[in-house]
Scaffold this active site. Sequence first.
Site, PDB file in Angstrom:
ATOM      1  N   TRP A  43       0.843  -1.286   0.033  1.00  0.00           N
ATOM      2  CA  TRP A  43       0.012   0.064  -0.126  1.00  0.00           C
ATOM      3  C   TRP A  43       0.989   1.183  -0.099  1.00  0.00           C
ATOM      4  CZ3 TRP A  43      -2.004   2.743   4.825  1.00  0.00           C
ATOM      5  CH2 TRP A  43      -2.972   3.570   4.359  1.00  0.00           C
ATOM      6  N   ASP A  95      -0.403  -4.967   9.769  1.00  0.00           N
ATOM      7  CA  ASP A  95      -1.448  -4.106   9.211  1.00  0.00           C
ATOM      8  C   ASP A  95      -2.614  -4.708   9.070  1.00  0.00           C
ATOM      9  OD1 ASP A  95      -2.801  -2.096   7.903  1.00  0.00           O
ATOM     10  OD2 ASP A  95      -1.403  -1.789   6.472  1.00  0.00           O
ATOM     11  N   LYS A 152     -13.031  -1.285   5.766  1.00  0.00           N
ATOM     12  CA  LYS A 152     -13.441  -2.054   4.931  1.00  0.00           C
ATOM     13  C   LYS A 152     -14.511  -3.095   5.693  1.00  0.00           C
ATOM     14  CE  LYS A 152      -9.950  -0.426   2.875  1.00  0.00           C
ATOM     15  NZ  LYS A 152      -9.489   0.249   1.583  1.00  0.00           N
TER      16      LYS A 152
HETATM   17  N1  PLP Z   1      -3.301  -0.743   5.162  1.00  0.00           N
HETATM   18  C1  PLP Z   1      -3.778  -1.113   3.955  1.00  0.00           C
HETATM   19  C2  PLP Z   1      -3.118  -2.477   3.584  1.00  0.00           C
HETATM   20  C3  PLP Z   1      -4.700  -0.741   3.411  1.00  0.00           C
HETATM   21  O1  PLP Z   1      -5.171  -1.199   2.152  1.00  0.00           O
HETATM   22  C4  PLP Z   1      -5.563   0.425   3.803  1.00  0.00           C
HETATM   23  C5  PLP Z   1      -6.610   1.048   3.072  1.00  0.00           C
HETATM   24  O2  PLP Z   1      -6.704   1.043   1.658  1.00  0.00           O
HETATM   25  C6  PLP Z   1      -5.166   0.834   5.091  1.00  0.00           C
HETATM   26  C7  PLP Z   1      -4.044   0.267   5.827  1.00  0.00           C
HETATM   27  C8  PLP Z   1      -5.936   2.044   5.688  1.00  0.00           C
HETATM   28  O3  PLP Z   1      -6.930   2.487   5.586  1.00  0.00           O
HETATM   29  P1  PLP Z   1      -7.971   3.483   6.643  1.00  0.00           P
HETATM   30  O4  PLP Z   1      -7.046   4.383   7.020  1.00  0.00           O
HETATM   31  O5  PLP Z   1      -8.929   3.738   5.746  1.00  0.00           O
HETATM   32  O6  PLP Z   1      -8.246   2.496   7.677  1.00  0.00           O
END
Ligand code: PLP
Length: 398
Positions: free
Chosen positions: A130, A211, A247
Amino acid sequence: PTLFANVPLGPVDPILGVSTAFKADTDPRKVDTSVGAYRDENGKPYVLKCVYEAEKRLLGAPKEYLPIDGIPEFNKLSAKLLYGDAMNGKEKRMVTVQALSGTGALRIGIIFIRKYLPAGTVVYISRPSWTNHHNICKESGIQSAEYAYYDPKTKGLDFTGMINDMKAAPNGSVFVLHLCAHNPTGVDPTHEQWNVIADVMREKNHIPFMDCAYQGYASGDLDYDAYSARLFLNRGFEMFSAQSYSKNFGLYGERTGALTIVSHREDVIPKMLSQLKMDIRAMYSSPPTHGARLVTTVLSDPELTALWVKELKEMSGRIKDVRQKVLDALIARKVPGNWEHIVNQIGMFTYTGLTKPQVDILVNKYHIYLLGSGRVSLAGLNNKNIDYFADAVLDAVT
Ligand code: PLP
């Protein structure tokens, strides 16, 4: 004159930039497979029924400030959701704070690492990952590096490369590991491979930073998806985890998440919490109320939890179904190449292997938006557009 003439124009975010281009496109055939957010069978954003029900119950709830570290019950439930039975009395050696979703949890955790782990500690991130992982490290003033992860030849895990890089990294390095449903590749280690990873990390005294953006979203089973984090906890690691409810609860814009740090010793926990609170206080004072209340309401009510689990199965099930239909459609069109990886990969994304010029054809000629890396969010596909998508891939590839 302005004080700001020397402010350079920054690059457009590779993910959010594509989504902006999609919104601006007026072609009725357009398809958005760029953004990592669930869409229902009609291509519409989806509010989970359990969330809707919790929202009704929360109507009129006070808007007072939360404690700096968030709702205590939310923090407890979050740690329990991730670590489950592996907690087994370890609660006293764990600290959890509510965070601004996964990103915010990563950010507070990385700042904590910079401040309190030995100077020079490097944060290793999978190649690819990411894209925000590197940004977060850079802005938090800590050095990041990459470890091998994806093998473009097999469109699967480069397990040997990953293990070699873990062995070559300085002892005591931090490894950001995707709990499950790796973004962007959809490629996860098997349980056996996770065990080898844990052995090597142990030998090297590496620190796992899980993560957790897709728990329940990969297999549809919350416990199965949490395997890696529970393995590390069971093996006695001191570790970090960043949980996101974007998600799995569909709470994207509510910015709902949690950071948990596990220590070997109970007596350091109050000190760690005090430091986390000082950082949070200086950054945004206290976290938002609504999303954390929704999650707390659902997770503390067995009926709503059961409904949530059912909806998670439906969402992940639809995505699995889309994977199969895309593969079938490509095979039916005799698109050159092997596309089996589409059904072998897991989670919201497939790393198609389409090259940048092929991606450009999809975007410019067919108005199908995806990342330049060839990452497709399967949530954007449904029975109405899978054939169109497959036609476009056939054209791009031949
Ligand atoms: N880590 C990964 C691998 C992700 O794909 C995402 C979102 O796409 C996030 C962290 C963090 O998303 P959020 O800040 O919306 O919780």
